[in-house]
Every structure is written in C-alpha cells, then in structure tokens.
Design an enzyme around this catalytic site. Sequence first.
Site, PDB file in Angstrom:
ATOM      1  N   LYS A 208       0.834  -1.214   0.000  1.00 46.62           N
ATOM      2  CA  LYS A 208       0.000   0.000   0.000  1.00 46.62           C
ATOM      3  C   LYS A 208       0.866   1.261   0.000  1.00 46.62           C
ATOM      4  O   LYS A 208       0.654   2.183  -0.783  1.00 46.62           O
ATOM      5  CB  LYS A 208      -0.921   0.034   1.228  1.00 46.62           C
ATOM      6  CG  LYS A 208      -1.978  -1.039   1.236  1.00 46.62           C
ATOM      7  CD  LYS A 208      -2.875  -0.929   2.445  1.00 46.62           C
ATOM      8  CE  LYS A 208      -2.164  -1.145   3.779  1.00 46.62           C
ATOM      9  NZ  LYS A 208      -1.532  -2.464   3.909  1.00 46.62           N
ATOM     10  N   THR A 209       1.829   1.291   0.900  1.00 52.06           N
ATOM     11  CA  THR A 209       2.677   2.476   0.990  1.00 52.06           C
ATOM     12  C   THR A 209       3.496   2.624  -0.293  1.00 52.06           C
ATOM     13  O   THR A 209       3.694   3.730  -0.798  1.00 52.06           O
ATOM     14  CB  THR A 209       3.589   2.387   2.232  1.00 52.06           C
ATOM     15  OG1 THR A 209       2.759   2.200   3.381  1.00 52.06           O
ATOM     16  CG2 THR A 209       4.407   3.636   2.412  1.00 52.06           C
TER      17      THR A 209
ATOM     18  N   ASP B 224      -2.102   7.824   3.667  1.00 49.35           N
ATOM     19  CA  ASP B 224      -1.684   6.474   4.062  1.00 49.35           C
ATOM     20  C   ASP B 224      -2.331   6.144   5.411  1.00 49.35           C
ATOM     21  O   ASP B 224      -2.697   7.044   6.165  1.00 49.35           O
ATOM     22  CB  ASP B 224      -0.147   6.405   4.172  1.00 49.35           C
ATOM     23  CG  ASP B 224       0.371   4.967   4.131  1.00 49.35           C
ATOM     24  OD1 ASP B 224      -0.445   4.027   4.027  1.00 49.35           O
ATOM     25  OD2 ASP B 224       1.613   4.771   4.186  1.00 49.35           O
ATOM     26  N   GLU B 225      -2.459   4.870   5.737  1.00 53.10           N
ATOM     27  CA  GLU B 225      -3.024   4.427   7.020  1.00 53.10           C
ATOM     28  C   GLU B 225      -4.393   5.059   7.266  1.00 53.10           C
ATOM     29  O   GLU B 225      -4.705   5.513   8.374  1.00 53.10           O
ATOM     30  CB  GLU B 225      -2.075   4.792   8.185  1.00 53.10           C
ATOM     31  CG  GLU B 225      -0.640   4.364   8.002  1.00 53.10           C
ATOM     32  CD  GLU B 225      -0.357   2.941   8.467  1.00 53.10           C
ATOM     33  OE1 GLU B 225      -1.320   2.243   8.839  1.00 53.10           O
ATOM     34  OE2 GLU B 225       0.805   2.530   8.429  1.00 53.10           O
TER      35      GLU B 225
ATOM     36  N   GLN C  96      -5.899  -3.355  10.479  1.00 50.09           N
ATOM     37  CA  GLN C  96      -4.808  -2.720  11.213  1.00 50.09           C
ATOM     38  C   GLN C  96      -5.242  -1.448  11.915  1.00 50.09           C
ATOM     39  O   GLN C  96      -4.416  -0.585  12.224  1.00 50.09           O
ATOM     40  CB  GLN C  96      -3.640  -2.414  10.272  1.00 50.09           C
ATOM     41  CG  GLN C  96      -2.983  -3.665   9.716  1.00 50.09           C
ATOM     42  CD  GLN C  96      -1.724  -3.343   8.936  1.00 50.09           C
ATOM     43  OE1 GLN C  96      -0.730  -2.910   9.515  1.00 50.09           O
ATOM     44  NE2 GLN C  96      -1.757  -3.524   7.638  1.00 50.09           N
TER      45      GLN C  96
ATOM     46  N   ARG D 207       4.827  -7.468  11.018  1.00 52.39           N
ATOM     47  CA  ARG D 207       6.061  -6.675  10.871  1.00 52.39           C
ATOM     48  C   ARG D 207       7.215  -7.590  10.489  1.00 52.39           C
ATOM     49  O   ARG D 207       8.261  -7.145  10.031  1.00 52.39           O
ATOM     50  CB  ARG D 207       6.441  -5.954  12.188  1.00 52.39           C
ATOM     51  CG  ARG D 207       5.483  -4.920  12.730  1.00 52.39           C
ATOM     52  CD  ARG D 207       5.025  -3.943  11.712  1.00 52.39           C
ATOM     53  NE  ARG D 207       3.747  -4.341  11.160  1.00 52.39           N
ATOM     54  CZ  ARG D 207       3.271  -3.895   9.987  1.00 52.39           C
ATOM     55  NH1 ARG D 207       3.979  -3.073   9.259  1.00 52.39           N
ATOM     56  NH2 ARG D 207       2.109  -4.291   9.546  1.00 52.39           N
TER      57      ARG D 207
HETATM   58  P1  ATP Z   1       1.586  -2.167   5.976  1.00 52.23           P
HETATM   59  O1  ATP Z   1       0.148  -2.606   5.916  1.00 52.23           O
HETATM   60  O2  ATP Z   1       2.340  -2.905   6.996  1.00 52.23           O
HETATM   61  O3  ATP Z   1       1.712  -0.682   6.042  1.00 52.23           O
HETATM   62  P2  ATP Z   1       2.033  -1.986   3.139  1.00 52.23           P
HETATM   63  O4  ATP Z   1       0.832  -2.597   2.502  1.00 52.23           O
HETATM   64  O5  ATP Z   1       2.105  -0.527   3.184  1.00 52.23           O
HETATM   65  O6  ATP Z   1       2.239  -2.623   4.578  1.00 52.23           O
HETATM   66  P3  ATP Z   1       4.625  -1.834   1.946  1.00 52.23           P
HETATM   67  O7  ATP Z   1       5.346  -1.418   3.147  1.00 52.23           O
HETATM   68  O8  ATP Z   1       4.348  -0.853   0.884  1.00 52.23           O
HETATM   69  O9  ATP Z   1       3.284  -2.582   2.366  1.00 52.23           O
HETATM   70  O10 ATP Z   1       5.350  -3.080   1.282  1.00 52.23           O
HETATM   71  C1  ATP Z   1       5.793  -4.194   2.053  1.00 52.23           C
HETATM   72  C2  ATP Z   1       7.115  -4.712   1.536  1.00 52.23           C
HETATM   73  O11 ATP Z   1       6.933  -5.340   0.285  1.00 52.23           O
HETATM   74  C3  ATP Z   1       8.128  -3.617   1.305  1.00 52.23           C
HETATM   75  O12 ATP Z   1       9.391  -4.091   1.628  1.00 52.23           O
HETATM   76  C4  ATP Z   1       8.006  -3.361  -0.182  1.00 52.23           C
HETATM   77  O13 ATP Z   1       9.178  -2.803  -0.703  1.00 52.23           O
HETATM   78  C5  ATP Z   1       7.735  -4.743  -0.732  1.00 52.23           C
HETATM   79  N1  ATP Z   1       6.972  -4.756  -1.992  1.00 52.23           N
HETATM   80  C6  ATP Z   1       5.770  -4.221  -2.203  1.00 52.23           C
HETATM   81  N2  ATP Z   1       5.355  -4.427  -3.461  1.00 52.23           N
HETATM   82  C7  ATP Z   1       6.329  -5.131  -4.078  1.00 52.23           C
HETATM   83  C8  ATP Z   1       6.504  -5.664  -5.404  1.00 52.23           C
HETATM   84  N3  ATP Z   1       5.578  -5.516  -6.350  1.00 52.23           N
HETATM   85  N4  ATP Z   1       7.639  -6.317  -5.646  1.00 52.23           N
HETATM   86  C9  ATP Z   1       8.576  -6.485  -4.693  1.00 52.23           C
HETATM   87  N5  ATP Z   1       8.477  -6.017  -3.445  1.00 52.23           N
HETATM   88  C10 ATP Z   1       7.361  -5.351  -3.134  1.00 52.23           C
HETATM   89 MG    MG Z   2       2.211   0.845   4.802  1.00 53.17          MG
END
Ligand code: ATP
Ligand code: MG
Length: 678
Positions: A35-36, A220-221, A251, A604
């Site tokens: 997402k981020t 975000d969030e 979350q 995490r």
């Molecule tokens: P959270 O809900 O914990 O905030 P999130 O959904 O925001 O998580 P991110 O932090 O954006 O997730 O991504 C999680 C991990 O996966 C990061 O290390 C990111 O770099 C990696 N990642 C995300 N998308 C890809 C992709 N398409 N290919 C490879 N790595 C990825």
């Molecule tokens: Mg995130």
Amino acid sequence: MDVSYILDPLNEHQREAVCAPEGPMLVLAGAGSGKTRVLTHRVAWLVQALHVSPLSILAVTFTNKAAQEMRGRIEQMLGYPMRGMWIGTFHSIAHRLLRAHWREAGLEQGFQILDSDDQIRLIKRALKELNLDEGYWPPRQVQWYINGHKEEGRRPHHIEEPADAQQRELLRIYRTYEELCQRFSLVDFSELLLRAYELIKNNEPLCQRYQQRFLYVLVDEFQDTNAVQYEWLKLFAARHRNIFVVGDDDQSIYGWRGARVENILQFERDFHGANVARLEQNYRSTANILNIANAIIDNNQGRLGKQLWTSGEEGESVKLYVGYNEIDEARFVVDRIQSWADQGNAYSDAAILYRSNAQSRVFEEVLVRSDIPYRVYGGLRFFERAEIKDALAYLRMIAGRQDDPSFERIVNTPTRGIGNRTVEQIREYARINQTSMWNGARALIQQRELPSRTLSALVAFVDLINQMAEAVQGAALADAIETMLQRSGLITHFAKDKGEKGQARKENLEELITAARNYEHNDEEGMDPLSAFLSHAALEAGERQGEEWEECVQLMSLHSAKGLEFPLVFLTGMEEGLFPHQRSLQESGRLEEERRLCYVGMTRAMQILYISYAWSRTKPAEKQSDSIQLGGRVRHNSFGDGVVLGVEGRGEHTRVQVNFESVGNKWLVLAYANLEKL
Ligand code: ATP
Ligand code: MG
C-alpha cells in the site's frame, strides 16, 4: 516520457492502482501488500507522467518518520528534491496552516503548542479556577474527556447541557480550559486538528484557495483517521475529488483515541463512484508468518474481508517461548539476537515489540549487560525529558511572556526562593484580573506587598527573563540557547548533581544546543527561528529523533511499529492481562482491537517471528494500577479501608491517593502500598 522505473517494480494490481484515472480511489489491502509503495509510486506517477506540479500535492501519513521516508523514496525515484510538496503528518500540516493563517484562525502570531503534560498542567489550573478538587476530578480523566470531544469536532457549545451533574461539571471544566487556552494563545494536539479544520471550513475564500492548490490528496493508514481528520480531507477534496486513500481495516489500532475504521466504508458513500482496488499478494513475510497472522485476525467479526497470500518461501516456523519469568524471557530474546548477529546479521534488523512501554526496561537491562547496542522508540523521548522541557520553557518565555504553563514551570527552577504560596498568589491575581501570570508577577512587584525576600527573588526572575530576551536578540539559535542555559543557571544546577542522572541531564541540555545547530530552519511560514524550533520540538516530541538506522536493536511498542518491517521480530509479553490488555477483557470491542494490534505486530516480521510470554511476572505497578479504580474501595495493612481518589504517574512511579476512614487523605506509591481491592 519513460516511466518504466516507476511502474516496473509493481505487480499488475499495484500498477493499476498507481495509474488509476483521476477521481476518488480506495486501496484496501492487508499488511505488507505494498500500500505504501503504491502511494509513493502514485505521487511519482502524477509528477512524471501527468506533469502535476509537486505544489499541487498533499500527502498525509501518521508519523514523522513515515513522512520523511515517503519524501525520501519519491525524491530518490524522481532524482530531484520535492520542494513545495506538502507531505507530513496530520498534525504537522494542521500546524503549518495555523501558522500561515493565525489571524483568521483566531490565534496570536506567537501561539504555542501544548504537549500532553502541558495540557495536564493547564487542566489543573482550570480546576483551580473553578475551585474543584483534583482528587475528585483527576486531570487525566478530564484530558480524556476534552480530547475525546475535540476529536469528534465538538466544542463546548455543541454539547447539550447534560442532566447528569458530573457531566455538567466536566463540560464546565472544558469551557474554562478553552478560555484559558484562548487567553494565553495555547494550542493542544487535538486543537491543532480541530482548529485547522474549522479554519478551512468557516472561511470560504481560504477554503477555495486550498481546494485549488491541493489538486491531489493522498492518505496512508487511512483506517486510523478520526472524525475531524476525515472531515478535513473531505473539505480539501470536495471540488476536485482527487483523493487517493490506502488502508487496512484489520490494522485499525487507534480506536481508543477516536479513530474510526468506519471511515473506510463511509469513503465509498461520500465519494460516490470511487474506484476500489484490492491487493492480495504479500511481499513482506514468509508463508508461515502470514498463515499465523491470518489465523489470528480471522477471529474478528465484521471484517471487510481480504485475502493475503505470498509466493515466497514457507520459511522457518513461528516459535513460541515460555519464560520462567520476565527476566528469563528477556534473556532468551537477547540470546537469540546475539546468535543471529553472530551469523552476520545486523542488530538493526531485529525488533523487540511489546504492548506497553514499561516493558522495555527489563530488555534494556539485559541488553546493556550483554553489551548490545539498542534504541528505544517511544519511551521518554528527548523533547519530553524534564530538563529539556525546563529549557524549552525558558525559551518560550523569552519568545512570549504570556505563556503561563512555562511561567509556572520555571519561576522556581532552579530554585530561587519563590515558594508555592507566592506562585499561588500570582495565579490568584492572574485569575481575578484575567491576565497572565507574568503580568500578575509584575503587578505584585509593583504593589510591594510581598515579603522582601520573595519580592527581590521575583524581581530577579522578571529581570532575568527580560535580560535574556535582550541578550539573545539577533543571535543564532544555538548561541541563543547556550546563553539561556548559562544565564538561567540550568546547566550549573544539573552539573552540581555528580551522580549519573545529573550528568545525563547536563549532557542532554548540551545536546539541545547541538539539536538547535542541526535544525534547518525554513522560513516558509514566516516564523522566526526560535518559534519555529519550539514548534518543531513540540511536534517532534511524540517521536524519537536521531540516527534511526544505526546498527542497534530496535525496541518499540506495537503501536509505534505500524507500517515498519524487520527481518527478525520478537512479540513479547503475550499474557492475558498484559497483551491482550486488561482493559480489553472488560470492555466489549476492545478485544478485537487487541487482535488487530497482534496482527500488526506479527506482520512486521519478514523472516523470523518469535512469540514469548512469562510464566510469572513481577507485577509491574502498571498492571496493578489497572485494577485500582477511581472511587473503588481498598484496604491497607496499617491505614485500614479507604476510597481511591486519584492515580498519578506510570509504571513503577505510579502513586495513588486514598482517603482512609481512619487517617484521611494519603498519597502512596502503588508498588509498595500492597493495597487490597475490596
Ligand atoms: P503495511 O500494511 O504494513 O503498512 P504496506 O501494505 O504498506 O504494509 P509496503 O510497506 O508498501 O506494504 O510493502 C511491504 C514490503 O513489500 C516492502 O518491503 C516493499 O518494498 C515490498 N513490496 C511491495 N510491493 C512489491 C513488489 N511488487 N515487488 C517487490 N516487493 C514489493
Ligand atoms: Mg504501509
């Protein structure tokens, strides 16, 4: 234009979200699904592919650290700095708006920000003004009441006069508190948000101006936004409807602070026709970690329902350790970290997570003994330390004399013979004459009715502040702080204490000079460096500063771990009553939030996850204080039976005030009082 470097590192669903057409968009997806990443790539996409000016973008997130990271990633992708792009936390953006439009917001130019402790102080003052007893109106509960209303956008005049006498009184306190804030131009954290919202809402030209400026709003969030924050976002996006939010209902962990997970559902109603994207592939954790996290969250009712899978390896199985006691638990954790580091891994890739900050102490002790570097996030942070707050109070008085909480803090620090009675007299004068304590002090000096020793002490204090203000005029920020530390006597005061604590305090004060030297002032808001630094200190106080990525083990509460990831994670203290937290067992709905918190903690972990608990735990006082209730009856070995009137402090420092039938009011240190609940 080549945008492959923006789109290539994304999977198909992520790419669709990043390139979605303009208009409202909701990305609803589980932990670690990117997402981020999608949010940052969307910003880069807007700038690079659609030629949107960074000035037209507003990106909001929850912590300063996340905001910095986001900016860093975007700049890295695009290869140049995003000057002029508003990217920050809700609080910092609200603050910026209020600084820019202080007049329209009904504030004075030099308004100051109150942190949580300052707020308590001011609440105490309001109680005094109303002649109410702190014992019966615990300031923390009043704070809870006031902030709760503000987070929902309610001013005292929005609240109907309650029939219940106690509620009526609380409303009266809220009103008086607001008057005090207004009189001294003080703004607490929830006020920042509420006032910035009202500023935009009630000022049509300003509203239009910002609606035209921020053509793209990204959040975000999103699951942790409260009522005011969401209304605020809606205002900004009302015209162009380019609002891009990402979140995960599983979350949502700030329900206790007014966050409304329902905003996710509401979003689709408010922004009719919104695109909704779901991301289901997790890139962060091994299958074993993901499975166990999914199994936990599966127990919650009323989820929006998301699948999460990984194509990654199964990985090591998740391990459970049952410690004999909390020291044994800590030793186990530290042992594992050491052998992991011995295999060539970095300390900074390991995180110890816990439910409450008080749990960090035991881990710290064991880490120190093992000579392993560590960093605690979210404990007593630099800007929240007593000596730093003393110094900041001097600076605030120098910046503007009408700041009563600062006046009270330093009028006799270091001690200069101005006792409680005098301070009480000044406060009383200020109250009757509706003025500041500074003015009160000066008036009392002129009336010459104080005992001569007190009088000269007070004259010396007033002169000191005036002289310091003169001395620092035009000086560089760091030099000004140095001068203040010398002249106020603070440095000498702490240096006198040759013990470890005194020396640490002296070093912290010196560190403040360094912090000021490193502080980069940007005068976009038209603030002088000192005011800007003070605002920075107040806003940053919630988070740790400094070299976060140094090679050290990371210790933090589950709440501050949100959004982060670590190869090795320890989820500790998983005992009923500690985590899940005692209160969640008593109040409905709270257990589900504990489960979400657990889900946040587990997700995490990237490679290895340990869960641990202790068979027996030396009752931390905090745990006891949960069972001690205001108004509850207790028994003490020698004082007999009584009623609890107040609770103060935290952890091992928790004190309770009990009105005993035989001996009257007493303050007791909870950890030693051995109170029996009746
Ligand atoms: P959270 O809900 O914990 O905030 P999130 O959904 O925001 O998580 P991110 O932090 O954006 O997730 O991504 C999680 C991990 O996966 C990061 O290390 C990111 O770099 C990696 N990642 C995300 N998308 C890809 C992709 N398409 N290919 C490879 N790595 C990825
Ligand atoms: Mg995130």
